[in-house]
Design an enzyme around this catalytic site. Sequence first.
Site, PDB file in Angstrom:
ATOM      1  N   ARG A  50       0.789  -1.303  -0.078  1.00  0.00           N
ATOM      2  CA  ARG A  50       0.138   0.018   0.018  1.00  0.00           C
ATOM      3  C   ARG A  50       0.654   1.350  -0.068  1.00  0.00           C
ATOM      4  O   ARG A  50       0.435   2.328  -0.917  1.00  0.00           O
ATOM      5  CB  ARG A  50      -1.060   0.181   1.164  1.00  0.00           C
ATOM      6  CG  ARG A  50      -2.265  -0.615   0.952  1.00  0.00           C
ATOM      7  CD  ARG A  50      -2.673  -1.256   2.365  1.00  0.00           C
ATOM      8  NE  ARG A  50      -1.720  -2.184   2.800  1.00  0.00           N
ATOM      9  CZ  ARG A  50      -1.812  -3.568   2.433  1.00  0.00           C
ATOM     10  NH1 ARG A  50      -3.145  -3.994   1.761  1.00  0.00           N
ATOM     11  NH2 ARG A  50      -0.919  -4.458   2.489  1.00  0.00           N
ATOM     12  N   THR A  51       1.712   1.274   0.904  1.00  0.00           N
ATOM     13  CA  THR A  51       2.453   2.574   1.158  1.00  0.00           C
ATOM     14  C   THR A  51       3.201   3.053  -0.182  1.00  0.00           C
ATOM     15  O   THR A  51       3.103   4.146  -0.781  1.00  0.00           O
ATOM     16  CB  THR A  51       3.544   2.465   2.269  1.00  0.00           C
ATOM     17  OG1 THR A  51       2.743   2.226   3.455  1.00  0.00           O
ATOM     18  CG2 THR A  51       3.923   4.014   2.545  1.00  0.00           C
ATOM     19  N   LYS A  78      25.784  -4.977  -4.144  1.00  0.00           N
ATOM     20  CA  LYS A  78      27.264  -4.788  -4.341  1.00  0.00           C
ATOM     21  C   LYS A  78      28.072  -4.305  -3.003  1.00  0.00           C
ATOM     22  O   LYS A  78      29.366  -4.035  -2.915  1.00  0.00           O
ATOM     23  CB  LYS A  78      27.654  -3.974  -5.283  1.00  0.00           C
ATOM     24  CG  LYS A  78      27.020  -4.426  -6.698  1.00  0.00           C
ATOM     25  CD  LYS A  78      27.305  -3.232  -7.966  1.00  0.00           C
ATOM     26  CE  LYS A  78      26.870  -3.872  -9.115  1.00  0.00           C
ATOM     27  NZ  LYS A  78      26.850  -2.424 -10.150  1.00  0.00           N
ATOM     28  N   ARG A  99      11.217   4.044   2.907  1.00  0.00           N
ATOM     29  CA  ARG A  99      11.026   2.800   3.908  1.00  0.00           C
ATOM     30  C   ARG A  99      12.326   2.285   4.093  1.00  0.00           C
ATOM     31  O   ARG A  99      12.816   1.616   3.088  1.00  0.00           O
ATOM     32  CB  ARG A  99       9.854   2.019   3.540  1.00  0.00           C
ATOM     33  CG  ARG A  99       9.555   1.113   4.431  1.00  0.00           C
ATOM     34  CD  ARG A  99       8.405   0.205   4.243  1.00  0.00           C
ATOM     35  NE  ARG A  99       7.279   0.880   4.657  1.00  0.00           N
ATOM     36  CZ  ARG A  99       6.027   0.473   4.684  1.00  0.00           C
ATOM     37  NH1 ARG A  99       5.958  -1.009   4.128  1.00  0.00           N
ATOM     38  NH2 ARG A  99       4.962   1.016   5.060  1.00  0.00           N
ATOM     39  N   HIS A 127       5.460   6.260  11.357  1.00  0.00           N
ATOM     40  CA  HIS A 127       4.756   6.186   9.886  1.00  0.00           C
ATOM     41  C   HIS A 127       3.790   7.238   9.790  1.00  0.00           C
ATOM     42  O   HIS A 127       2.432   7.078   9.924  1.00  0.00           O
ATOM     43  CB  HIS A 127       4.013   4.802   9.992  1.00  0.00           C
ATOM     44  CG  HIS A 127       3.721   4.096   8.443  1.00  0.00           C
ATOM     45  ND1 HIS A 127       3.658   5.094   7.224  1.00  0.00           N
ATOM     46  CD2 HIS A 127       3.254   3.113   8.208  1.00  0.00           C
ATOM     47  CE1 HIS A 127       3.320   4.509   6.295  1.00  0.00           C
ATOM     48  NE2 HIS A 127       3.363   2.937   6.607  1.00  0.00           N
TER      49      HIS A 127
HETATM   50  C1  NCD Z   1       2.062  -1.182   7.856  1.00  0.00           C
HETATM   51  C2  NCD Z   1       3.541  -0.820   7.942  1.00  0.00           C
HETATM   52  O1  NCD Z   1       4.531  -1.230   7.120  1.00  0.00           O
HETATM   53  O2  NCD Z   1       3.799  -0.440   9.053  1.00  0.00           O
HETATM   54  N1  NCD Z   1       1.616  -1.214   6.679  1.00  0.00           N
HETATM   55  C3  NCD Z   1       1.199   0.097   5.946  1.00  0.00           C
HETATM   56  O3  NCD Z   1       2.236   0.731   5.769  1.00  0.00           O
HETATM   57  N2  NCD Z   1      -0.155  -0.094   5.513  1.00  0.00           N
HETATM   58  C4  NCD Z   1       1.605  -2.194   8.983  1.00  0.00           C
HETATM   59  C5  NCD Z   1       2.164  -3.413   8.942  1.00  0.00           C
HETATM   60  O4  NCD Z   1       2.973  -3.973   8.466  1.00  0.00           O
HETATM   61  O5  NCD Z   1       1.831  -4.204  10.046  1.00  0.00           O
END
Ligand code: NCD
Length: 299
Positions: A50-51, A78, A99, A127
């Site tokens: 999703r993100t 590498k 991320r 987040h």
């Molecule tokens: C979450 C995350 O990656 O922190 N997912 C997201 O971004 N919607 C939640 C999770 O992984 O549980």
Amino acid sequence: MDLISFRDLDKEHVEKIFAEAKRMDEQLTSGSVEKLDGILATMFFEPSTRTKLSFQAAGERLGLQVIDFLGERSSLKKGESFVDTIKTVDGYADVIAIRHSAEGSARLAAEVAEAPVLNGGDGSNQHPTQTLLDLYTIRKLKGKIAGQKVHLVGDLKHARTMHSLLYGLAMFGAEITMVAPKGLEVGKEYLEDIQKFSPRVKSEDKIDLSDADVLYVCRVQAERFADKYEAERVKKEFTINPEWVGEGKEDLIIMHPLPKIDEIPPEIDRMGQAKYFEQARNGIPVRMAAIKMLLEGGM
Ligand code: NCD
């Protein structure tokens, strides 16, 4: 300006982002979105559905070009350092969404990059765009956040979504009930952090939805456990029973940042209370707003 932690925002910032997100929502509905120029780079060093895709879709909707960093097939393999990787991509893009599994990685990226950086999750820490879309969803479905009885259920120790959301809910005056399996309670530092809002927050051992307006669930973050067997054990302990939902308030809503594993059985997907896919869709206007405001320096 970057968007690294919800703690860097105040209510005024958040309201500005919500106002912009609402405009984006309306533009998406009308089919005519004001276009921007530039390149968005998505750099996901950890798995994501999703993100990453919603950042990319948000960028595309805004008319940006999107370039993507494929960790496994990049020069990281590498032995290239994180900092060198960021500095390189900074030379190619106007805005970066990132991320990484290490806490503080997004902050470090923001320090070395000239382009604005959006944190799409750094380890168990933060987040912020998830919390923006979570609060936006509550406001959209419930009319307001203040005074809503929000039950946070799941792995409150490791989930960055919960850490950011706890802060955001306290900022907006929600009444918070936390229910975590034993050993997965929220860290003290996150509670200390919100004291400035004089929050209404309590912990309970059992899930009791009788007074809940919002049930917000997250999965056990198995990848962040030192002991994998322990993760398996607690996973079995925390499953939402559809009967509890049926017995809750009529206008209860169920949210989840997704992915959901065993904590929400599929029967719940068919109940009107389940709002998590709608919540995920709200990621588009909210991330469009955040990208736009960072690119235009308006945050
Ligand atoms: C979450 C995350 O990656 O922190 N997912 C997201 O971004 N919607 C939640 C999770 O992984 O549980």
